[in-house]
Design an enzyme around this catalytic site. Structure first.
Site, PDB file in Angstrom:
ATOM      1  N   HIS A  65      -4.124   5.445   0.317  1.00 62.31           N
ATOM      2  CA  HIS A  65      -4.328   3.999   0.318  1.00 62.31           C
ATOM      3  C   HIS A  65      -5.182   3.648  -0.894  1.00 62.31           C
ATOM      4  CE1 HIS A  65      -5.055  -0.079   1.398  1.00 62.31           C
ATOM      5  NE2 HIS A  65      -6.349   0.113   1.556  1.00 62.31           N
ATOM      6  N   ASP A  67      -6.702   0.814  -2.978  1.00 57.37           N
ATOM      7  CA  ASP A  67      -7.082  -0.591  -3.113  1.00 57.37           C
ATOM      8  C   ASP A  67      -6.934  -1.053  -4.558  1.00 57.37           C
ATOM      9  OD1 ASP A  67      -8.013  -1.376  -0.446  1.00 57.37           O
ATOM     10  OD2 ASP A  67      -9.572   0.128  -0.742  1.00 57.37           O
ATOM     11  N   ASP A 189      -4.430  -1.780   6.128  1.00 58.18           N
ATOM     12  CA  ASP A 189      -5.848  -2.066   5.946  1.00 58.18           C
ATOM     13  C   ASP A 189      -6.258  -3.522   6.091  1.00 58.18           C
ATOM     14  OD1 ASP A 189      -8.449  -1.215   5.499  1.00 58.18           O
ATOM     15  OD2 ASP A 189      -8.325  -1.450   3.339  1.00 58.18           O
ATOM     16  N   HIS A 431      -6.058  -7.431  -0.372  1.00 56.34           N
ATOM     17  CA  HIS A 431      -6.920  -7.704   0.773  1.00 56.34           C
ATOM     18  C   HIS A 431      -8.404  -7.478   0.513  1.00 56.34           C
ATOM     19  CE1 HIS A 431      -5.725  -3.420   1.229  1.00 56.34           C
ATOM     20  NE2 HIS A 431      -6.966  -3.267   1.645  1.00 56.34           N
TER      21      HIS A 431
END
Length: 1020
Positions: A65, A67, A189, A431
């Site tokens: 994951h 970001d 997430d 996000h």
């Protein structure tokens, strides 16, 4: 994620969990010649391992994951910079994973963030590119979700969500072909999940959605009842077209406790040397199988997902795959009679579950607000960093204008500037970007990225409008050939150098909406009087309003403007422009009328607004039926932020993510300031100073049926060492029964009820934060008796609620002195120019009754869209050129459309695509049953819709523009629900295949809430 530590010790994790119970490419070639590249590809569901019918199938999902900015900037995360903040480098992840996938054909990996994948791809050799294409074609590297970033679902607008998925799909399609087309959503997430996001995924042709975060009570309930997998009904209007199979991941997105094999983790590896004193195969394999078996008890099939990865994992992929290979080998050897362990992907898991042909529970609401424990509601980020939330909205507005003008004029500079702009806006949807949950230095970098992209957009606007306004006279003469169109990016603080420094200038309004718009224009000026002429040469009514002292004193404001020039721009053409010639004159400013509190009143045809004795405002509207008067009182308050050590649930602090007020009752803000009233032919205003750090302007425009509240908050004082979260309240005499309505990503409205969740019995320890919801565009309350309604429209996403009868509450600004311990490591204490951040914004209050329901709802929708995509104001210095000289050399009005669209339909997208074609979307604005007049199908001929060109061919795609609609086949799911979808009206539907110019018409039929996407070919 790591909005909490991912890799918890086993005992802590188990204690917490048990306690809470937890085809074919589209548009790669001209439409008529589009065919599949290769028939021998084995990607997608063809690449899936066959599950066992009689064993527990354990799907190991290697993933990372990444970001797109959070603790570090996008570039710092990609290159691995600033390692003392976080040891994370995406380039190493992709390098390492590709190498390991090539080592063993059984291995699998999924990747999500197209922003990083594209950046990495641009640096690769031809050999590596060939290897990656092969891995994707064989299904060993699967791209899922496929958007530019993993977007937030609370504070993002659906137009921007669609855009960033479309652009991610486009890059994937152009680079890798059909095997890179995603089948599933992977929203692991984001901090809560919207129904509109599910609807959009379904319309993109996705077969399912996986996510990790939901309310701890909801999770416990779903695990107990085996309803963690469901059919999410994304739209009441769209029926099963918006239904989406949805799976809640068991362990958010982390590996089972003790099974993280990343260099960032401290878990022990699989040691399979029997001679070693640390030999652990039997114990470790038994532990894994036991965990998977326990997990399977909460799900309905004999398939479970184990997410083997986390934040920025796989920088050294060998450490993962070497250990995962051993897990597979030894688990199947020792427990092969009961389990089947294999490398898999979310798509393959979805296919295995689908093949069981079970019926599934349904859900028709959303997953907001999200709470991770009784005192931790993730509803603070709905309002965190309000300036970046507004900046993103500005970015979207200018992006739509840039795309439209590029499509209408076919200028050569568009691709150079448009692609970086699309990508910048994709980054902002992340996000940890628009949410305001990033570090301060990252927030500043997001602003830098968007600012640079918007400069490119300004070049597109200037070049395109220069092309549109040019005349033969201009081409023969040098006069006017050097016209430039400047944007005023700081109108929010009443600043624009181009209107302040020029005595003669031309304002050109470009209207990105597909309807004619009349709007009030406000521009900052230095003088006391101006003459404004429209495109016919007629002088129009103007008004000068002083800029309030509080605005003049905003830190960082460098402007000589002391007044605002106001005029009404009437009937700006749809997808068109209209120019106004402005000349500074020498008249005196209008007289200012000052009043005391008891006499302070403004009014127009619809409202009467006055200041009460305590300094708040009170608005009165007389309902024409004579039934009642509607009263709306507005006031400011603030919550004191909880400040704890975050070591226990009860000691959670408010922070960037979390809203946790110290007390359920906010503090009142007594008006200790002053006020002034300004009246004129166009607008009446009350300028109110509440205290030293809050002020506002209340406006009533002539002929407009709404009240505008222009609020200014900051610097929020914190000398008392107390964080503060500022709200405004609109209190009315409506009997609402604790029910209110909020938008979902700016589109469909959802019913909310205080202290209530539709799918479980809510236990609420935080009565304020637990009732806060994201308000992207609108919040509405309705009177149960007199059928009155009040809607508050906002200019950016905010948190909001209705905690008391007849009341709406919206959070404007937050300044907090403690971190909430979810990873960001900083208090939300924004500083600008050496002082606490000052924020300015707008609310518009709209009222209505059942008697005028159609007109009031239509007006609300149009006003909300106008706040999102207002006419773009561009300034051109006129120098010594008179109005007549300017008009002789430049067109001052033009439209991109040949006809008016029905009021319930709008153009959502028009942008350049491939091979001279365009991407085009139409949408129906109304829901089924929302209105007797407008909630019906409507048909439009698009062949002759545009003035600069004729549509010759059109073929419909899925929502993301990456697959022909008539070739999209989604997995079929069976619902347990007894509810029956309302059938569509029996009307002719346009063929979704190719339409050529042999037809006189190209009709598109739109049902309520439908968005239809086309790739169109044109002739000029």
């Amino acid at each position: 994620m790591s909005k909490m530590p991912i890799y918890l010790p086993q005992l802590l994790f188990l204690a917490i969990f048990l306690f809470y119970s937890v085809g074919k490419e589209c548009g790669a070639t001209p439409l008529k010649n589009l065919e599949s590249r290769e028939s021998s590809k084995t990607c997608g569901y063809q690449a899936c391992s066959k599950p066992s019918q009689n064993k527990l199938n354990i799907h190991l999902i290697p993933h990372t994951h990444d970001d797109v900015g959070w603790l570090k900037t996008v570039d710092q995360y990609y290159w691995g910079g600033r390692p003392l903040i976080a040891k994370a480098g995406v380039q190493y992840i992709l390098d390492s994973v590709i190498h390991e996938l090539l080592e063993d054909p059984n291995r699998r990996f999924i990747y999500v963030e197209t922003a990083y994948l594209w950046k990495w791809w641009s640096y690769q050799s031809d050999r590596v590119k060939t290897d990656v294409r092969r891995l994707i074609d064989e299904g060993r590297l699967e791209i899922i979700s496929g958007a530019w970033s993993m977007n937030d679902e609370a504070v993002t607008h659906y137009q921007s969500i669609i855009d960033q998925f479309t652009w991610g799909f486009r890059r994937l399609n152009d680079t890798f072909g059909s095997c890179a087309r995603p089948h599933v959503g992977w929203q692991i997430d984001p901090f809560g999940h919207s129904r509109e996001q599910a609807s959009l995924f379904a319309q993109m042709g996705f077969d399912g959605l996986f996510f990790g975060r939901l309310d701890y009570q909801d999770k416990r309930n779903r695990m107990d009842k085996k309803t963690a997998e469901m059919i999410w009904k994304g739209s009441d209007s769209l029926g099963n077209k918006a239904d989406l199979f949805t799976s809640v991941l068991f362990n958010t997105y982390s590996p089972p406790p003790g099974f993280c094999f990343d260099i960032l983790c401290a878990d022990e590896p699989i040691i399979d040397d029997p001679q070693s004193p640390d030999y652990n195969v039997d114990r470790r394999i038994s532990s894994l199988v036991e965990y998977a078996t326990t997990q399977s008890k909460y799900y309905r099939t004999n398939n479970v997902i184990l997410t083997m990865g986390g934040d920025f994992t796989y920088q050294v992929a060998e450490t993962w795959y070497k250990n995962l290979d051993k897990l597979l080998r030894y688990a199947n050897e020792r427990h092969g009679s009961t389990v089947n362990v294999f490398y898999s992907t979310p798509s393959c898991y979805l296919k295995a579950v689908n093949e069981q042909a079970l019926s599934w529970p349904t859900k028709s609401d959303d997953f907001f607000p999200y709470a991770s424990d009784p005192h931790t509601y993730w509803s603070g980020y709905y309002s965190s960093r309000p300036t970046i939330k507004f900046y993103e909205r500005m970015g979207n507005n200018y992006l739509q204008v840039s795309k439209q003008l590029s499509a209408l004029t076919n200028i050569s500079t568009s691709e150079t500037y448009l692609n970086p702009y699309r990508e910048a806006m994709g980054v902002l949807q992340h996000h940890d970007a628009i949410t305001g949950t990033e570090k301060q230095q990252v927030a500043q970098d997001y602003a830098r990225i968007l600012s640079e992209a918007m400069k490119g957009g300004e070049q597109i606007l200037s070049d395109a409008l220069g092309s549109l306004i040019s005349t033969r006279n201009q081409r023969r003469s040098r006069d006017g050939a050097d016209v430039h169109f400047y944007t005023c990016y700081q109108l929010n603080i009443s600043s624009c150098p181009h209107t302040e420094e020029n005595n003669n200038f031309v304002l050109t309004l470009y209207n990105p909406q597909s309807r004619v718009v009349s709007t009030f224009v406000r521009i900052p000026v230095t003088g006391n009087s101006y003459v404004v002429r429209d495109f016919t040469g007629a002088s129009i009514v103007t008004q000068i309003i002083p800029i309030p002292p509080e605005v003049l004193a905003i830190p960082g404001r460098e402007s000589s403007a002391i007044n605002e020039l106001v005029f009404r721009a009437r009937n700006v053409p749809a997808f068109g422009y209209q120019a106004y010639y402005v000349t500074k004159s020498n008249k005196n400013i209008e007289r200012v009328r000052n009043e005391s509190f008891t006499e302070a009143t403004i009014q127009n045809e619809f409202f009467n607004v006055s200041i009460t004795d305590d300094g708040s405002t009170c608005a009165l509207r007389t309902i024409r039926s004579g039934v009642t008067n509607m009263r709306i009182a507005q006031s400011f308050h603030y919550y004191e932020s909880s400040q704890g050590n975050n070591e226990e649930f009860e000691n959670r602090s408010s922070g960037a993510y979390i809203f946790r007020p110290k007390n359920a009752t906010p503090k009142n803000l007594t008006n200790v300031g002053s006020h002034q009233i300004y009246t004129g032919p166009l607008v009446q205003e009350i300028h109110m100073k509440i205290n030293e750090w809050i002020s506002q302007i209340v406006r009533l425009y002539t002929g407009e049926n709404y009240i505008e509240y222009d609020w200014l908050v900051g610097p929020i004082p914190v000398d008392d060492k107390i964080g503060k979260e500022i709200i405004t309240r609109y209190s009315s005499n409506l009997a609402t029964g604790n029910v209110f309505y909020t938008d979902s990503n700016g589109r469909e409205m959802l019913r909310r009820e205080k202290n209530f969740r539709p799918t479980w019995a809510l236990q609420l320890a935080e009565p304020v934060a637990g009732n806060y919801y994201p308000i992207t565009a609108k919040i509405t309350i309705k009177d149960r008796i007199n059928k009155l309604r009040i809607s508050v429209l906002n200019d950016r996403a905010q948190g909001g609620t209705s905690l008391n009868e007849g009341q709406v509450e919206l959070m404007l600004h937050r300044r907090i002195l403690n971190d909430d311990a979810f990873g960001v490591g900083e208090a939300l204490n924004e500083i600008a120019y050496g002082k606490g951040l000052v924020v300015r914004g707008r609310h518009q209050i709209v009222t209505g009754t059942n008697l005028d329901r159609s007109s009031s709802i239509l007006m609300e929708k149009q006003m909300a869209w106008n706040l999102l995509n207002p006419p773009c104001i561009l300034v051109s210095p006129a120098g010594r050129r008179t109005f007549e000289e300017w008009r002789n050399h430049h067109r001052m009005q033009g439209s991109g459309l040949t006809k008016q669209l029905p009021p319930n339909v709008r153009i959502l997208t028009l942008e350049p695509w491939k091979d001279g074609g365009l991407l085009f979307r139409l949408e129906h604005m109304f829901e089924i049953g929302e209105d007797t007049r407008y909630s019906h199908p409507v048909e439009i001929n698009i062949k002759d819709l545009f003035l600069p060109f004729t549509v010759t061919n059109a073929r419909e795609t899925t929502l993301g523009g990456n697959q022909w609609l008539n070739e999209s086949e989604r997995l079929r799911w069976v619902s347990e629900s007894n509810e029956v979808h309302r059938e569509r009206e029996n009307v002719r539907v346009v063929d979704t295949g190719l339409i050529d110019d042999a037809n006189e018409v190209i009709n598109v039929l739109l049902h309520p809430m439908e968005i239809r996407t086309f790739l169109i070919e044109i002739s000029i």
